[in-house]
Design an enzyme around this catalytic site. Structure first.
Site, short mmCIF file in Angstrom:
data_model
loop_
_atom_site.label_atom_id
_atom_site.label_comp_id
_atom_site.label_asym_id
_atom_site.label_seq_id
_atom_site.Cartn_x
_atom_site.Cartn_y
_atom_site.Cartn_z
N ASN A 106 -29.02 -47.53 17.75
CA ASN A 106 -29.88 -46.79 18.67
C ASN A 106 -30.51 -47.71 19.72
O ASN A 106 -30.07 -47.75 20.86
CB ASN A 106 -30.96 -46.06 17.87
CG ASN A 106 -31.78 -45.11 18.72
OD1 ASN A 106 -31.66 -45.11 19.94
ND2 ASN A 106 -32.62 -44.32 18.10
N ASP A 107 -31.51 -48.47 19.31
CA ASP A 107 -32.26 -49.27 20.28
C ASP A 107 -31.40 -50.24 21.08
O ASP A 107 -31.66 -50.51 22.25
CB ASP A 107 -33.38 -50.04 19.58
CG ASP A 107 -34.48 -49.11 19.11
OD1 ASP A 107 -34.56 -47.99 19.64
OD2 ASP A 107 -35.25 -49.50 18.21
N ILE A 108 -30.34 -50.77 20.44
CA ILE A 108 -29.52 -51.76 21.12
C ILE A 108 -28.65 -51.15 22.21
O ILE A 108 -27.90 -51.83 22.89
CB ILE A 108 -28.63 -52.54 20.12
CG1 ILE A 108 -27.77 -51.58 19.31
CG2 ILE A 108 -29.47 -53.40 19.22
CD1 ILE A 108 -26.74 -52.30 18.46
#
Lengths: 447, 99
Positions: free
Chosen positions: A374-376
């Site tokens: 997700n965040d990456i």
């Protein structure tokens, strides 16, 4: 045995350790690095046994410990890798702490080294076990714990008692210092969240190395000093690499105030998202010329690596799709976590690429398959300078023609920040367990 | 050994570590952690040393526990690394590439 002979043997063992670490520079030589390490340790142990008293007792201890260690390792699932490494690291810290205690009891006192050795040991021990418990899922969520001010106060008291100890060594200060180090470790590690785990684990690895070196100073043991310095440096560099991959400073990771996700979540439910089914995804994938797979922690959790490898293989062999894997440095919960899992599933080396090597290939990719990450992949890291993620290097999956995102729900990632990628025009969400969804795609591809 | 010699050894070893670790390929960072973790169990030498110098039952007990714990760290760590590196190994053989 003469002293210079001992030094020469220590030189040999140190060289073995250096070559052992060096072996990890290339996958080709990696295999021998473990053997060199084992050889080095066994040499050191044999020598210590030959020269020492209490041989039976020591040998008994080694045999018991080895049996337990190998038993644990043999029953290890690769998913449990990060927590097991953390736990072993903690045991190293505990052993160092016990040695420092013995040194105090024997009046082998270096004014600074002995208390630092014990404090670092207990710090590593407790920190590692908090990390272990978090990775194992025994402790959930982040804790407020002490504020940074209280932690700073703890540090000041520790420095004062260290000085006091150095001036007049006494047991009370020694105990105070160790207890405070334990409390500090607890308060610092409890509030660090899951995605920062790669940094914490590397940092604790460094702490245990430096601790060995400090004990080496206390006991005037060359080998401990050399090995400790090597490992301390290794852990420090890994922590640095992890921090750089998140565009955060170490200070920020350790001392950042705990952000409560409820504030940062701004999910606009009215925003339309496109959902798809595995057969649709399979259709897109088989008609692609080039597909890039982006794994994240979610893949590790659902153990989707085997299904993923299966999917990649069918795409390559049956449909002649150019399949590549893209790995972000902080994907997963420890440095290199994704690489190990993909290696377990036998994904060939030459299909796996790091962030810098593959990022410019996304525009030419037909499909990006984001599985459990997700965040990456969050484009806000590039565009929104108010976002906590701003500046973090990301994988530019959004530039691919179509993005398939496998995810259990629309929930935010660890950072608590909504990911605009999910609402993009070229994104199709595949809701469900990473492994199940991938297996269904494989089934559809086989027809 | 005096303190300055010890510091010399420590600093130079740190520099060696610096250059080696930067040369390690990122895909092997997990085995690196595990191998270095196992090697850091070298603290067992400290435990053996305090055991050798002691006549006290209390120190003997603590030292013995330290030996056991450090051995778990060492050999458990090497066993995990072995497991990991074995997974990295087969991909190098040409036979695997043909599959």
């Amino acid at each position: 045995m003469s002293n210079s002979f001992l030094t020469l043997i220590n030189l040999g063992i140190s060289l073995l350790f250096i070559l052992s670490l060096r072996g990890l520079a290339f996958p080709r030589t990696a295999y021998r690095s473990n053997l060199l390490g084992i050889l080095g340790i066994c040499l050191a142990l044999t020598l210590a046994l030959i020269l020492g008293k209490h041989r039976f007792l020591i040998l008994l201890g080694i045999v018991i410990g080895t049996a337990i260690g190998i038993f644990i390792a043999q029953h290890l699932q690769m998913t449990g890798l990060p927590q097991t490494v953390a736990a072993f690291n903690g045991l190293g810290g505990l052993a160092a702490f016990l040695v420092a205690c013995c040194a105090v009891l024997e009046d082998k006192i270096d004014p600074f080294d002995t208390p630092i050795g014990s404090a670092l040991g207990i710090f590593t021990f407790i920190g590692s076990f908090v990390a272990f418990a978090k990775l194992q899922g025994r402790i959930n969520g982040t804790f407020k714990c002490f504020s940074n001010r209280l932690n700073a106060l703890l540090c000041v008291i520790m420095i004062l008692s260290l000085i006091d100890y150095a001036l007049h060594p006494n047991t009370t200060e020694f105990i105070t210092l160790s207890v405070l180090a334990g409390v500090l470790s607890l308060s610092m590690t409890l509030k660090i969240g899951g995605a920062d785990m790669p940094i914490v684990i590397s940092l604790l690895n460094a702490a245990s190395g430096i601790d060995s070196a400090v004990i080496g100073f206390v006991l005037s043991n060359q080998l401990l000093i050399i090995t400790g310095a090597l490992i301390g440096m290794s852990g420090a560099i890994l922590s640095f690499i992890m921090c750089r991959a998140m565009n955060r400073s170490l200070i920020n990771v350790l001392f950042s105030p705990v952000t409560s996700p409820s504030i940062t979540i701004s999910t606009d439910i009215s925003q339309p998202i496109k959902t798809g089914t595995p057969p649709e995804a399979a259709f897109l994938l088989e008609n692609a010329r080039k597909a890039i797979i982006v794994p994240g922690y979610g893949m590790a959790v659902s153990q989707a690596q085997h299904a993923l490898k299966q999917m990649a293989k069918i795409l390559q062999e049956k449909y002649h799709v150019d399949v590549k894997f893209a790995i972000h440095p902080v994907a997963g919960r420890m440095p290199g976590h994704m690489n190990v899992l993909l290696a377990e599933a036998d994904v060939p080396f030459e299909n796996i690429f790091s962030l810098n090597d593959i990022n410019n290939e996304f525009p030419s990719a037909d499909v990006a398959y984001v599985i459990g990450a997700n965040d990456i992949t969050n484009p806000l890291a590039k565009t929104d300078n108010t976002s906590p993620l701003y500046g973090m290097p990301i994988l530019d999956v959004a530039l691919a023609k179509t993005v398939l995102v496998v995810k259990r729900s629309l929930a935010t990632g660890y950072s608590g920040i909504d990911n605009p990628l999910f609402y993009a025009d070229n994104t199709i969400m595949l809701f469900g367990d990473a492994q199940k969804v991938t297996a269904e795609i494989v089934k559809a591809l086989e027809h | 050994m005096d303190f300055s010699t010890e510091l010399l050894i420590f600093t130079l070893s740190g520099f060696i570590g610096y250059f080696i670790v930067w040369g390690i390929t990122p895909s092997l960072h997990a085995p690196l952690m595990s191998v270095s973790n196992a090697i850091s169990g070298i603290i067992i030498l400290g435990a053996i040393e305090v055991l050798n110098d002691s006549t006290d039952a209390c120190i003997n007990t603590i030292g013995f526990i330290a030996v056991v714990i450090a051995s778990i760290n060492i050999f458990g760590g090497f066993a995990i690394s072995q497991k990991m590196l074995q997974m990295f190994k087969p991909k190098e053989t040409p036979k695997d590439k043909q599959q």
